[in-house]
Scaffold this active site. Structure first.
Site, PDB file in Angstrom:
ATOM      1  N   CYS A  14       0.845  -1.283  -0.073  1.00 35.60           N
ATOM      2  CA  CYS A  14       0.080   0.000   0.060  1.00 35.60           C
ATOM      3  C   CYS A  14       0.922   1.279   0.115  1.00 35.60           C
ATOM      4  O   CYS A  14       0.463   2.203  -0.213  1.00 35.60           O
ATOM      5  CB  CYS A  14      -1.034   0.032   1.372  1.00 35.60           C
ATOM      6  SG  CYS A  14      -2.121  -1.509   1.132  1.00 35.60           S
ATOM      7  N   HIS A  17      -3.222   7.087   1.918  1.00 30.60           N
ATOM      8  CA  HIS A  17      -3.606   6.112   1.647  1.00 30.60           C
ATOM      9  C   HIS A  17      -5.012   5.752   2.116  1.00 30.60           C
ATOM     10  O   HIS A  17      -5.162   5.968   3.305  1.00 30.60           O
ATOM     11  CB  HIS A  17      -2.782   4.843   2.172  1.00 30.60           C
ATOM     12  CG  HIS A  17      -3.117   3.518   1.965  1.00 30.60           C
ATOM     13  ND1 HIS A  17      -3.515   3.139   0.648  1.00 30.60           N
ATOM     14  CD2 HIS A  17      -3.316   2.627   2.676  1.00 30.60           C
ATOM     15  CE1 HIS A  17      -4.119   2.038   0.977  1.00 30.60           C
ATOM     16  NE2 HIS A  17      -3.920   1.533   1.897  1.00 30.60           N
ATOM     17  N   ASN A  50     -10.479   0.027  -0.319  1.00 25.78           N
ATOM     18  CA  ASN A  50      -8.766   0.219  -0.124  1.00 25.78           C
ATOM     19  C   ASN A  50      -8.012  -0.494  -1.360  1.00 25.78           C
ATOM     20  O   ASN A  50      -8.170  -1.561  -1.680  1.00 25.78           O
ATOM     21  CB  ASN A  50      -8.302  -0.717   0.925  1.00 25.78           C
ATOM     22  CG  ASN A  50      -6.644  -0.814   1.210  1.00 25.78           C
ATOM     23  OD1 ASN A  50      -5.914  -0.389   0.397  1.00 25.78           O
ATOM     24  ND2 ASN A  50      -6.294  -1.183   2.372  1.00 25.78           N
TER      25      ASN A  50
HETATM   26  O1  UT7 Z   1      -3.945  -0.852   3.368  1.00 25.35           O
HETATM   27  C1  UT7 Z   1      -2.990  -1.709   4.475  1.00 25.35           C
HETATM   28  C2  UT7 Z   1      -3.229  -1.264   5.486  1.00 25.35           C
HETATM   29  N1  UT7 Z   1      -4.418  -1.869   6.257  1.00 25.35           N
HETATM   30  C3  UT7 Z   1      -5.185  -1.435   7.131  1.00 25.35           C
HETATM   31  O2  UT7 Z   1      -4.942  -0.131   7.335  1.00 25.35           O
HETATM   32  C4  UT7 Z   1      -6.318  -2.134   7.720  1.00 25.35           C
HETATM   33  C5  UT7 Z   1      -6.186  -1.543   9.136  1.00 25.35           C
HETATM   34  N2  UT7 Z   1      -7.363  -2.216   9.976  1.00 25.35           N
HETATM   35  C6  UT7 Z   1      -8.576  -1.928   9.846  1.00 25.35           C
HETATM   36  O3  UT7 Z   1      -8.807  -0.974   9.226  1.00 25.35           O
HETATM   37  C7  UT7 Z   1      -9.509  -2.676  10.769  1.00 25.35           C
HETATM   38  O4  UT7 Z   1      -8.614  -3.309  12.145  1.00 25.35           O
HETATM   39  C8  UT7 Z   1     -10.574  -3.410  10.381  1.00 25.35           C
HETATM   40  C9  UT7 Z   1     -11.413  -2.667   9.607  1.00 25.35           C
HETATM   41  C10 UT7 Z   1     -10.076  -4.521   9.279  1.00 25.35           C
HETATM   42  C11 UT7 Z   1     -11.394  -3.917  11.480  1.00 25.35           C
HETATM   43  O5  UT7 Z   1     -11.933  -3.087  12.314  1.00 25.35           O
HETATM   44  P1  UT7 Z   1     -11.821  -3.431  13.818  1.00 25.35           P
HETATM   45  O6  UT7 Z   1     -12.575  -2.066  14.569  1.00 25.35           O
HETATM   46  O7  UT7 Z   1     -10.351  -3.342  14.271  1.00 25.35           O
HETATM   47  O8  UT7 Z   1     -12.475  -4.650  14.053  1.00 25.35           O
HETATM   48  P2  UT7 Z   1     -11.905  -6.097  14.924  1.00 25.35           P
HETATM   49  O9  UT7 Z   1     -11.093  -6.550  13.819  1.00 25.35           O
HETATM   50  O10 UT7 Z   1     -11.596  -5.618  16.184  1.00 25.35           O
HETATM   51  O11 UT7 Z   1     -13.426  -7.006  14.791  1.00 25.35           O
HETATM   52  C12 UT7 Z   1     -14.583  -6.380  15.336  1.00 25.35           C
HETATM   53  C13 UT7 Z   1     -15.777  -7.533  15.465  1.00 25.35           C
HETATM   54  C14 UT7 Z   1     -15.089  -8.898  15.558  1.00 25.35           C
HETATM   55  O12 UT7 Z   1     -16.025  -9.720  16.016  1.00 25.35           O
HETATM   56  P3  UT7 Z   1     -15.767 -10.124  17.846  1.00 25.35           P
HETATM   57  O13 UT7 Z   1     -14.710 -10.912  17.935  1.00 25.35           O
HETATM   58  O14 UT7 Z   1     -15.937  -8.823  18.287  1.00 25.35           O
HETATM   59  O15 UT7 Z   1     -17.266 -10.800  18.210  1.00 25.35           O
HETATM   60  C15 UT7 Z   1     -14.862  -9.708  13.956  1.00 25.35           C
HETATM   61  O16 UT7 Z   1     -15.365 -10.786  14.042  1.00 25.35           O
HETATM   62  O17 UT7 Z   1     -16.008  -7.513  13.982  1.00 25.35           O
HETATM   63  C16 UT7 Z   1     -15.965  -8.726  13.245  1.00 25.35           C
HETATM   64  N3  UT7 Z   1     -15.913  -8.501  11.921  1.00 25.35           N
HETATM   65  C17 UT7 Z   1     -17.108  -8.292  11.248  1.00 25.35           C
HETATM   66  N4  UT7 Z   1     -18.331  -8.114  11.418  1.00 25.35           N
HETATM   67  C18 UT7 Z   1     -19.201  -7.992  10.248  1.00 25.35           C
HETATM   68  C19 UT7 Z   1     -14.953  -8.532  11.424  1.00 25.35           C
HETATM   69  N5  UT7 Z   1     -14.980  -8.239   9.959  1.00 25.35           N
HETATM   70  C20 UT7 Z   1     -16.302  -8.085   9.907  1.00 25.35           C
HETATM   71  C21 UT7 Z   1     -17.390  -7.811   8.656  1.00 25.35           C
HETATM   72  N6  UT7 Z   1     -18.546  -7.805   9.224  1.00 25.35           N
HETATM   73  N7  UT7 Z   1     -16.850  -7.733   7.480  1.00 25.35           N
END
Ligand code: UT7
Length: 324
Positions: free
Chosen positions: A115, A251, A281
């Protein structure tokens, strides 16, 4: 020796024809529009058809940038394509774009910093141009991440989209550049984090393309906590401050990351160019896509001070300051 500057003289971009909304993704994986919008700011993304390969999208974006600059293939002597989703393992996507555009001189190569690829590519092109190694460069970010995401994995597949963007950089003598050009940059990598965001295959390991894997929370933490160091360094190297910025074009991975980074540096929210809602993204393509949007809608104008910044797998991250 005459001092040279790399000045942006054109921008272009290209998106696949097909728009995919969050609602459409709910038919594929267990997710919701509400979750995606709240956690990322993404409302839709563009997904490439089989014939819309990375080089096809990259060629369209590069042609648009050439047209915008009023230049032709004969004027370009360097093509750098930032991509992690090349059409083929080799030859480089850059050489495919070079051939498609009819460029017969100079060098063409791919640059892979995931990225952060476009920031690394701009910095690399700037070194060529300001040391007399080339006169005009096409710097492209082009990706088809839809080909490498695991469409069964809701934690990643909802985040990414396809597209390409390009700029033309021209070497000008400092006096003729009138303050314009790439003013400074700062690049960093730390391979200790390579298992936080990676593809689980490759020609030298599995012999397969593999799928993207990410520890989203870890990447998020690092992106917000550590990446602003390159922004600060790029500002310091140019002898300027965040208050002087006209536009912040980061980004486009996640609206929350972008806004938290801007807040930390003291960049006003209305100076952020945000396209993650529309594009998702698009990895190395996201910054040149956003630059093209903001330039064509009249936000970025000649003389504006523009900061680009990105973090990606590796981790690799960087920032560059451009007087437009
Ligand atoms: O481009 C390269 C760089 N990449 C990035 O910058 C990405 C960086 N990371 C992020 O943007 C975020 O961490 C995400 C958007 C990927 C995830 O957001 P988050 O607030 O960190 O969520 P999380 O991973 O802590 O997940 C929270 C909950 C989980 O459920 P539990 O364990 O709390 O029950 C996940 O299983 O959300 C759940 N979850 C979803 N629910 C609905 C994960 N993906 C999804 C989904 N739909 N697509």
């Amino acid at each position: 020796m005459t001092s040279l500057r790399s000045v942006v003289v054109g921008t272009g971009s290209s998106l696949p024809a097909r728009v995919v909304t969050n609602a459409e993704l709910t038919e594929r994986v267990d997710t919701s529009d509400e979750w995606i919008v709240q956690r990322t700011g993404i409302r839709q993304r563009y997904l490439a058809a089989p014939e819309e390969t990375t080089s096809v999208l990259g060629t369209r974006a590069a042609q648009a940038a050439l047209d915008d600059a009023g230049l032709s293939a004969d004027d370009i002597d360097l093509v750098i394509c930032a991509t992690s989703t090349p059409d083929h393992t080799f030859p480089s996507t850059a050489t495919q774009i070079q051939a498609a555009l009819g460029i017969r001189q100079g060098a063409a190569f791919d640059l892979q910093a995931v990225c952060a690829g476009f920031v690394f590519a701009v910095t690399t092109a700037d070194k060529f141009l300001t040391t007399g190694g080339a006169r005009r460069a096409l710097v492209i970010g082009a990706e088809t991440f839809s080909r490498i995401v695991d469409w069964e994995d809701r934690t990643t597949c909802v985040l990414f989209g396809d597209g390409a963007g390009a700029i033309v950089l021209e070497a000008r003598e400092a006096e003729a550049a009138e303050g314009r050009g790439v003013l400074s940059s700062s690049l960093r990598s730390d391979g200790r984090h390579r298992d936080k965001l990676y593809v689980d295959g490759g020609p030298g390991s599995t012999g397969t393309t593999g799928h993207l894997r990410m520890e989203g929370r870890e990447v998020f933490r690092f992106a917000v906590g550590s990446v602003t160091d390159v922004i600060v360094e790029a500002l310091e190297r140019a002898g300027t401050t965040a208050a002087d910025l006209d536009w912040f074009v980061p980004h486009q991975a996640n609206r929350r990351i972008i806004e938290a980074s801007a807040d930390k540096i003291g960049i006003a929210r209305d100076k952020i160019v945000l396209t993650v809602d529309r594009h998702g993204n698009t990895s190395a393509a996201s910054i040149p896509l956003a630059l093209d949007v903001a330039r064509r809608d009249g936000r970025i104008r000649e003389g504006d001070l523009v900061m680009i910044e990105a973090i990606g797998g590796g981790f690799s991250w960087g920032a560059a300051l451009i007087r437009w």
